[in-house]
Design an enzyme around this catalytic site. Structure first.
Site, PDB file in Angstrom:
ATOM      1  N   GLU A 222     -27.573  40.705   3.315  1.00  0.00           N
ATOM      2  CA  GLU A 222     -28.864  40.433   2.689  1.00  0.00           C
ATOM      3  C   GLU A 222     -29.993  40.628   3.702  1.00  0.00           C
ATOM      4  O   GLU A 222     -29.907  40.143   4.835  1.00  0.00           O
ATOM      5  CB  GLU A 222     -28.885  39.004   2.162  1.00  0.00           C
ATOM      6  CG  GLU A 222     -30.225  38.567   1.574  1.00  0.00           C
ATOM      7  CD  GLU A 222     -30.235  37.096   1.196  1.00  0.00           C
ATOM      8  OE1 GLU A 222     -31.196  36.674   0.528  1.00  0.00           O
ATOM      9  OE2 GLU A 222     -29.286  36.370   1.561  1.00  0.00           O
ATOM     10  N   LYS A 280     -33.407  41.054  -6.960  1.00  0.00           N
ATOM     11  CA  LYS A 280     -32.820  39.732  -7.185  1.00  0.00           C
ATOM     12  C   LYS A 280     -33.524  38.994  -8.307  1.00  0.00           C
ATOM     13  O   LYS A 280     -34.754  38.943  -8.357  1.00  0.00           O
ATOM     14  CB  LYS A 280     -32.886  38.908  -5.889  1.00  0.00           C
ATOM     15  CG  LYS A 280     -32.143  37.578  -5.973  1.00  0.00           C
ATOM     16  CD  LYS A 280     -32.151  36.845  -4.639  1.00  0.00           C
ATOM     17  CE  LYS A 280     -31.369  35.539  -4.724  1.00  0.00           C
ATOM     18  NZ  LYS A 280     -31.370  34.797  -3.452  1.00  0.00           N
ATOM     19  N   CYS A 332     -26.936  36.408  -2.408  1.00  0.00           N
ATOM     20  CA  CYS A 332     -26.840  35.019  -2.017  1.00  0.00           C
ATOM     21  C   CYS A 332     -26.297  34.157  -3.162  1.00  0.00           C
ATOM     22  O   CYS A 332     -25.291  34.486  -3.761  1.00  0.00           O
ATOM     23  CB  CYS A 332     -28.193  34.517  -1.516  1.00  0.00           C
ATOM     24  SG  CYS A 332     -28.127  32.946  -0.640  1.00  0.00           S
TER      25      CYS A 332
END
Length: 369
Positions: A222, A280, A332
């Site tokens: 990430e 995201k 995540c």
């Protein structure tokens, strides 16, 4: 909750929730204190306040169970686990959701995991809570017939899971083996967004990846590149060409900017022998966006962490392409959202999660994740 009043249910539910989250998500203290530079008392206070707020879900669960469910036929046996799962589901979406510490996630390494491909994490939570109900009712009843009934239910749940566990529920996308390489840069968090470390970080990534070309997929973490996608072309373009010649799909996390330049996204991009970008969708409160931003920005350093002003990506996004494979990426803690993962999995051959758990140091947070 079997005999308490509504008032007692409120208190017991909240106290249980406080202990539940206080022991389970205390790791947020690390990011607030170490990376947000809040003093230990302030970091502890903010952590306790967060846990106390999350405990309200259990408060409402306890009240609803005692008020509406307990007295129904089968309310203690079936009503309790059903109500528990309903509130887990509510917690997965209310106020952007926090689907952490679901009961089902505790059983990925037990016999109950055999049910997971059929009933999902909510089904595992139900099975766990139903087991608890049976044990309690057997202890309270202590009558042979009742105890045998509860034993049959528990045996069916756990033995059934053990029988199902060896079954393979997925089919190969191709008979050709897939080779994947993962790169872990191990950059100290305090260096990540320091401009003086930008070039060394890129050099480390480049050197670590050079011997990996030829793999089908190479994955970076990430936000591996501490720059916007639109500004990193001079570094990424040669890598993409090198990966393309080697027929390698390079997948990396990197921040990106919207068309107008006033929106920022936590992104995953596929380069070389791959293509596509993912934005995201489920952002971390206070880490990637700040609720009540006008009031909290600048109050303490924790509310001004790097990259804490992201926007959420759209709900419908195409999977990434890595060679001939369709890849559903998650960033995540997005991976703990059951509905989000299920939607992406329907149209993908592979699931990929990239993360940066160093925000939480050596706490239990990364291990839970």
């Amino acid at each position: 909750l079997c005999t308490c009043s509504l008032r007692q249910a409120l208190w017991r539910g909240w106290l249980f929730g406080l202990g539940f989250f206080g022991s389970g998500v205390s790791w947020i203290y690390v990011s607030i204190h170490v990376h947000g530079h809040a003093s230990p008392p302030l970091a502890a206070f903010l952590t306790i306040m967060f846990c106390a707020a999350m405990a309200l879900f259990h408060t409402l669960f306890a009240w609803c169970y005692v008020r509406f469910v307990r007295s129904l036929p089968g309310g203690m046996l079936i009503g309790f686990p059903v109500t528990w799962v309903v509130f887990e589901w509510v917690r997965s979406w209310m106020l952007t959701g926090f689907p952490w510490l679901f009961l089902g996630y505790a059983h990925i390494d037990t016999w109950l995991a055999g049910w997971a491909p059929i009933v999902g994490v909510y089904g595992l939570s139900f099975a766990c809570a139903l087991t608890g109900s049976c044990l309690f009712l057997a202890w309270r009843s202590r009558q042979l017939i009742s105890c045998m009934t509860y034993a049959v239910i528990i045996t069916t749940l756990w033995a059934g899971g053990a029988v199902l566990k060896p079954i393979q529920w997925v089919a190969r996308a191709t008979e050709q083996p897939l080779s994947v390489a993962l790169v872990q840069p191990n950059v100290p968090q305090e260096h990540k967004w320091d401009r003086r470390w930008y070039r060394p970080i890129l050099q480390q990534l480049e050197q670590a990846t050079e011997p990996l070309y030829g793999h089908d997929i190479v994955i970076w973490p990430e936000a591996a590149i501490p720059n916007y996608l639109e500004r990193a072309g001079s570094f990424l373009d040669p890598l993409a060409q090198r990966a393309s010649r080697a027929r390698t799909a390079l997948i990396t996390g990197i921040p990106s900017r919207g068309m107008g330049g006033d929106e920022y996204y936590n992104s995953v991009v596929a380069l070389g022998h791959g293509e596509g970008i993912y934005l995201k969708q489920r952002l971390v409160p206070f880490g990637e966006y700040v609720p009540l931003e006008n009031w909290l920005r600048g109050l303490i350093a924790f509310f001004d962490l790097p990259m804490s002003a992201f926007s959420a990506g759209p709900a419908e996004q195409d999977p990434l392409r890595a060679a001939s494979y369709r890849v559903a990426p998650y960033i995540c803690y997005e991976i703990v959202y059951p509905g989000l993962v299920a939607r992406g999995a329907r149209h993908a051959d592979l699931l990929i999660t990239i993360s940066n758990d160093s925000w939480f140091g050596n706490s239990i947070g990364p291990l839970q994740h």
